[in-house]
Scaffold this active site. Sequence first.
Site, PDB file in Angstrom:
ATOM      1  N   ARG A 173       3.031 -28.786  32.574  1.00 46.94           N
ATOM      2  CA  ARG A 173       1.881 -29.076  31.714  1.00 46.94           C
ATOM      3  C   ARG A 173       0.608 -29.140  32.543  1.00 46.94           C
ATOM      4  NH1 ARG A 173       5.164 -34.109  29.659  1.00 46.94           N
ATOM      5  NH2 ARG A 173       5.463 -33.983  31.889  1.00 46.94           N
ATOM      6  N   LYS A 213      19.159 -46.090  31.115  1.00 47.68           N
ATOM      7  CA  LYS A 213      19.792 -47.322  30.625  1.00 47.68           C
ATOM      8  C   LYS A 213      19.567 -47.545  29.138  1.00 47.68           C
ATOM      9  CE  LYS A 213      19.602 -49.452  35.033  1.00 47.68           C
ATOM     10  NZ  LYS A 213      18.363 -48.915  35.556  1.00 47.68           N
ATOM     11  N   SER A 249       7.812 -37.049  26.234  1.00 49.84           N
ATOM     12  CA  SER A 249       8.719 -37.889  25.436  1.00 49.84           C
ATOM     13  C   SER A 249       8.422 -39.356  25.700  1.00 49.84           C
ATOM     14  CB  SER A 249      10.176 -37.596  25.801  1.00 49.84           C
ATOM     15  OG  SER A 249      10.502 -36.283  25.471  1.00 49.84           O
ATOM     16  N   HIS A 262       8.401 -29.350  23.829  1.00 46.63           N
ATOM     17  CA  HIS A 262       9.723 -28.772  24.100  1.00 46.63           C
ATOM     18  C   HIS A 262       9.971 -27.567  23.197  1.00 46.63           C
ATOM     19  CE1 HIS A 262      10.948 -33.080  25.417  1.00 46.63           C
ATOM     20  NE2 HIS A 262      10.856 -32.350  26.509  1.00 46.63           N
TER      21      HIS A 262
END
Length: 186
Positions: free
Chosen positions: A92, A43, A130, A19
């Site tokens: 990517r 969630k 991530s 990022h």
Amino acid sequence: MHKVIAIYPGSFDPPTNGHLDLIERGSKIFDELVVAILRNPEKDPLFSVSERLAMLEALTGHYSNVRVDTFDGLTVDYAVKVGASSVLRGIRALSDYEYELQMALMNRKLRPELETVFMMPAEKYSYLSSRLVREVAQLGGSIKGLVPELVEQNVKGKLDPAYKLAEFAVSEAKSESRKSKARKKS
Ligand code: PNS
């Protein structure tokens, strides 16, 4: 002069070196880059939106043309709100392409004047996500070099059992003190 503003939307849970690499590249080609964290319905995020905001602000503070914000709803609506003409996204590997193409074309359908710009992070980050960072860290692997030092420390803080225990101890102590106050009153 007309300023070209771009948004860089994403979840950033947590921000990775990939990022940061993209933010650096974006800051060079756009007059203003708004890193936009989706306040999403995920969630069970590792970091709260305000924690992600604080990390990204600390990590991008040295760019005079980058700012960090949060949004919900449609990305295209947020882009219009901040006067952006472009959406920056990273690609990517080929596997990203299909999903990114779908999103870019849907966003184009919704707002034809908004252009999606794809950039490639440095190839050393081409396998980085991530989700994988979270998984590796949660299973006890090292995430050194994959995320900025600040993020690494914060991830450790989140996952370290001693830290969790300390947090638990604090909440237990609070509840015990509430109970004892209630006992004294009665
Ligand atoms: O980092 P991510 O999780 O891949 O980012 C995905 C993101 C936030 C760019 C995407 O989910 C998004 O734009 N969400 C906002 C809702 C929206 O506009 N949906 C339609 C996109 S086609």
